[in-house]
Motif scaffolding. Sequence first.
Motif, PDB file in Angstrom:
ATOM      1  N   PRO A  40     -92.522  60.606 -14.050  1.00 12.77           N
ATOM      2  CA  PRO A  40     -92.348  59.347 -13.310  1.00 12.77           C
ATOM      3  C   PRO A  40     -92.917  58.146 -14.066  1.00 12.77           C
ATOM      4  O   PRO A  40     -93.606  58.301 -15.070  1.00 12.77           O
ATOM      5  N   PHE A  41     -92.584  56.947 -13.559  1.00 11.59           N
ATOM      6  CA  PHE A  41     -92.996  55.700 -14.190  1.00 11.59           C
ATOM      7  C   PHE A  41     -93.741  54.823 -13.189  1.00 11.59           C
ATOM      8  O   PHE A  41     -93.634  55.009 -11.977  1.00 11.59           O
ATOM      9  N   ARG A  42     -94.430  53.837 -13.707  1.00 16.24           N
ATOM     10  CA  ARG A  42     -94.941  52.790 -12.837  1.00 16.24           C
ATOM     11  C   ARG A  42     -93.752  51.940 -12.397  1.00 16.24           C
ATOM     12  O   ARG A  42     -92.897  51.600 -13.211  1.00 16.24           O
ATOM     13  N   PRO A  43     -93.702  51.577 -11.123  1.00 13.56           N
ATOM     14  CA  PRO A  43     -92.487  50.912 -10.600  1.00 13.56           C
ATOM     15  C   PRO A  43     -92.059  49.693 -11.392  1.00 13.56           C
ATOM     16  O   PRO A  43     -90.864  49.484 -11.615  1.00 13.56           O
ATOM     17  N   TRP A  44     -92.995  48.851 -11.803  1.00 11.77           N
ATOM     18  CA  TRP A  44     -92.602  47.621 -12.495  1.00 11.77           C
ATOM     19  C   TRP A  44     -92.047  47.870 -13.899  1.00 11.77           C
ATOM     20  O   TRP A  44     -91.542  46.965 -14.533  1.00 11.77           O
ATOM     21  N   LEU A  48     -84.303  49.501 -23.944  1.00 11.14           N
ATOM     22  CA  LEU A  48     -83.719  48.970 -22.713  1.00 11.14           C
ATOM     23  C   LEU A  48     -83.778  50.028 -21.614  1.00 11.14           C
ATOM     24  O   LEU A  48     -83.377  51.177 -21.819  1.00 11.14           O
ATOM     25  N   THR A  49     -84.297  49.636 -20.453  1.00  8.90           N
ATOM     26  CA  THR A  49     -84.292  50.489 -19.270  1.00  8.90           C
ATOM     27  C   THR A  49     -83.347  49.900 -18.237  1.00  8.90           C
ATOM     28  O   THR A  49     -83.421  48.703 -17.922  1.00  8.90           O
ATOM     29  N   LEU A  50     -82.440  50.719 -17.724  1.00  7.51           N
ATOM     30  CA  LEU A  50     -81.598  50.360 -16.593  1.00  7.51           C
ATOM     31  C   LEU A  50     -82.094  51.206 -15.436  1.00  7.51           C
ATOM     32  O   LEU A  50     -81.724  52.375 -15.298  1.00  7.51           O
ATOM     33  N   GLY A  51     -82.977  50.622 -14.636  1.00  3.59           N
ATOM     34  CA  GLY A  51     -83.722  51.406 -13.667  1.00  3.59           C
ATOM     35  C   GLY A  51     -83.419  51.081 -12.226  1.00  3.59           C
ATOM     36  O   GLY A  51     -83.264  49.911 -11.855  1.00  3.59           O
ATOM     37  N   THR A  52     -83.340  52.134 -11.408  1.00  8.83           N
ATOM     38  CA  THR A  52     -83.132  51.982  -9.970  1.00  8.83           C
ATOM     39  C   THR A  52     -84.151  52.784  -9.166  1.00  8.83           C
ATOM     40  O   THR A  52     -84.154  52.721  -7.944  1.00  8.83           O
ATOM     41  N   ASN A  53     -84.995  53.555  -9.862  1.00  9.81           N
ATOM     42  CA  ASN A  53     -86.083  54.274  -9.203  1.00  9.81           C
ATOM     43  C   ASN A  53     -87.158  54.573 -10.240  1.00  9.81           C
ATOM     44  O   ASN A  53     -86.925  54.415 -11.447  1.00  9.81           O
ATOM     45  N   SER A  54     -88.328  54.975  -9.805  1.00  5.92           N
ATOM     46  CA  SER A  54     -89.441  55.228 -10.726  1.00  5.92           C
ATOM     47  C   SER A  54     -89.764  56.710 -10.843  1.00  5.92           C
ATOM     48  O   SER A  54     -90.850  57.076 -11.281  1.00  5.92           O
ATOM     49  N   ASP A  55     -88.835  57.574 -10.452  1.00  5.13           N
ATOM     50  CA  ASP A  55     -89.108  59.016 -10.438  1.00  5.13           C
ATOM     51  C   ASP A  55     -88.742  59.705 -11.748  1.00  5.13           C
ATOM     52  O   ASP A  55     -89.608  60.134 -12.497  1.00  5.13           O
ATOM     53  N   ARG A  56     -87.441  59.795 -12.033  1.00  2.00           N
ATOM     54  CA  ARG A  56     -86.992  60.527 -13.221  1.00  2.00           C
ATOM     55  C   ARG A  56     -85.839  59.775 -13.874  1.00  2.00           C
ATOM     56  O   ARG A  56     -85.098  59.038 -13.218  1.00  2.00           O
ATOM     57  N   ALA A  57     -85.689  60.001 -15.181  1.00  2.00           N
ATOM     58  CA  ALA A  57     -84.634  59.307 -15.932  1.00  2.00           C
ATOM     59  C   ALA A  57     -84.301  60.106 -17.178  1.00  2.00           C
ATOM     60  O   ALA A  57     -85.019  61.044 -17.545  1.00  2.00           O
ATOM     61  N   VAL A  58     -83.206  59.709 -17.821  1.00  2.50           N
ATOM     62  CA  VAL A  58     -82.838  60.252 -19.127  1.00  2.50           C
ATOM     63  C   VAL A  58     -83.118  59.180 -20.164  1.00  2.50           C
ATOM     64  O   VAL A  58     -82.665  58.036 -20.015  1.00  2.50           O
ATOM     65  N   CYS A  59     -83.838  59.540 -21.200  1.00  2.00           N
ATOM     66  CA  CYS A  59     -84.125  58.614 -22.300  1.00  2.00           C
ATOM     67  C   CYS A  59     -83.291  59.023 -23.507  1.00  2.00           C
ATOM     68  O   CYS A  59     -83.391  60.167 -23.985  1.00  2.00           O
TER      69      CYS A  59
END
Length: 392
Positions: free
Chosen positions: A311-315, A329-340
Motif C-alpha cells: 500500500p501507499f500513503r494516500p497523497w 507517473l502514477t495514475l492513482g484511484t486508491n492507496s491499496d495496490r497497484a502495478v508498477c
Amino acid sequence: MTTASRSVRLATVLRWPLGLALVSWQYMWRTTPLHRSEEQGSIADLPEHWDTDDDPDGRRQGLAAGVGPLLHRVYTVRIGHSTMSPATLMEAVAASLNRVSPEMAVFRKTCGADGPLRHGDEYLVRMPGPWDGPVRVVGRDATSFQLATLRGHLEAGQIKFRAAQDGDELRFEIESWARAGDRLSHLLYNRLRLAKEIQLNMWTHFCVRTAALAGGRPRGGVTIHTRRLDWPPTVASPASADVDRHDPIRQDASSFDFVFTPAIRPVLRLVGVSPVTAGVDLTPTHVLIRFGWWRISLQRSNIRTATVTGPFRPWKALGPRLSLADKGLTLGTNSDRAVCLTLRQPIAGLLPGWLLRHPNLTLTVARPDELAALLTPSIAAPELDAGGVARP
C-alpha cells in the motif's frame, strides 16, 4: 545554429496568420460542391494490421499513439472526359505531389532519391499554421500509394491515395485513418475543429486538382464520408461501458478497471476521471491506458518489468501524480495496490513528450497480479536505443 533555429521559428510564426487567412479565403470562395456526411463507426473501420505496423526505426506515429477518437474518412471525386488510365494518373501524381497539392500545402522530400515518390521516401508537408507534418511512403503500386505519419505530426495514422476505372469515368479517392497526434492537436482538431477543417479543405482541393491533372472535370463535386470511432476500439461507447466493463461474467481478460476509493471519486471527476473514463486495455502489441483527460499508448516491448506494489500513503497515489524523485507517473484511484511498470525508454504521459517523459508508470487497477503476469516478458527482451530500435 542558434540564429538559424530562431529564424525558422520566426518565419513559422509569421506564416501562421497568412496561411490561415489564405485557407479561410479559399473556403469562403469555393465553387466545387462538397457532399459531407458523418456517422458512428465500428471496429470494421480500423485499417489492416493497425496495431502491428512495420516500424523499423521507431519513428512511426501509429493510431495507438494518438489522442481522441479515430476519424475514418473517404474523399471521392469522379472525373469525366479524361483519357488517362488509373495507372497513368497515379504515376503523374506520384511524379510531383505539388502539382495537385493546394497552394497552402507543400510537399518537401527529406529522405529518398530525387524523382517520383517511392516506397520508403519521406516528406515534410508544410501547411498554414503549426501543422507541418513528417510522413513516410509505406505502400506503392501501379494505382495507389500510402503515407504514414511520423513522430511530430499533427495526426497519428495513415492515408491512402488511389485511382480506379468506373465505367467511362475515373474515380480518385483519398482514404485516411487518423487520430489527433497529441492533446493540443486533439483540442484544435476535435474540440475547436480548426485543424480538422484545414485538413478537409486541403484534401478536397487535392481531389479537384487531381481531376484537372487528369485532363477532365469533377462530376458532381467531391464526396466526403466520415466515420467516427471512439478509442480504444475494444470499448464500444461510454453508454455501454458501465454494463460491459463492470460485469464480471462478460469482462474481457485483456481489460482492467481502476479501483476507486469512494471518498476520492468526486475529486477525480474534476479532471474527468471516473470508472467509465478510466481503464487499461491490452492488444497484442500495446497497452492502451485511459485516465480521464489523459491517454497513453505504451508498446509492450518497451516494458522492462511489471511488479505489484502497495500500500501507499494516500497523497502519493491518488490522481495523476508526478514523482519529483525520478519523474515517474502514477495514475492513482486508491492507496491499496497497484502495478508498477518500469520502462526501457521513457514515455510521454502527464505532459507532451518534448516537455516531460516518464521512466516508470504506476496503475491502481483491479487484478494487479493478473496484469503484472500478462505484462511480464516471458523471455528477456532486447535493449532499445534512443530511437526505440532493438540493440544487437
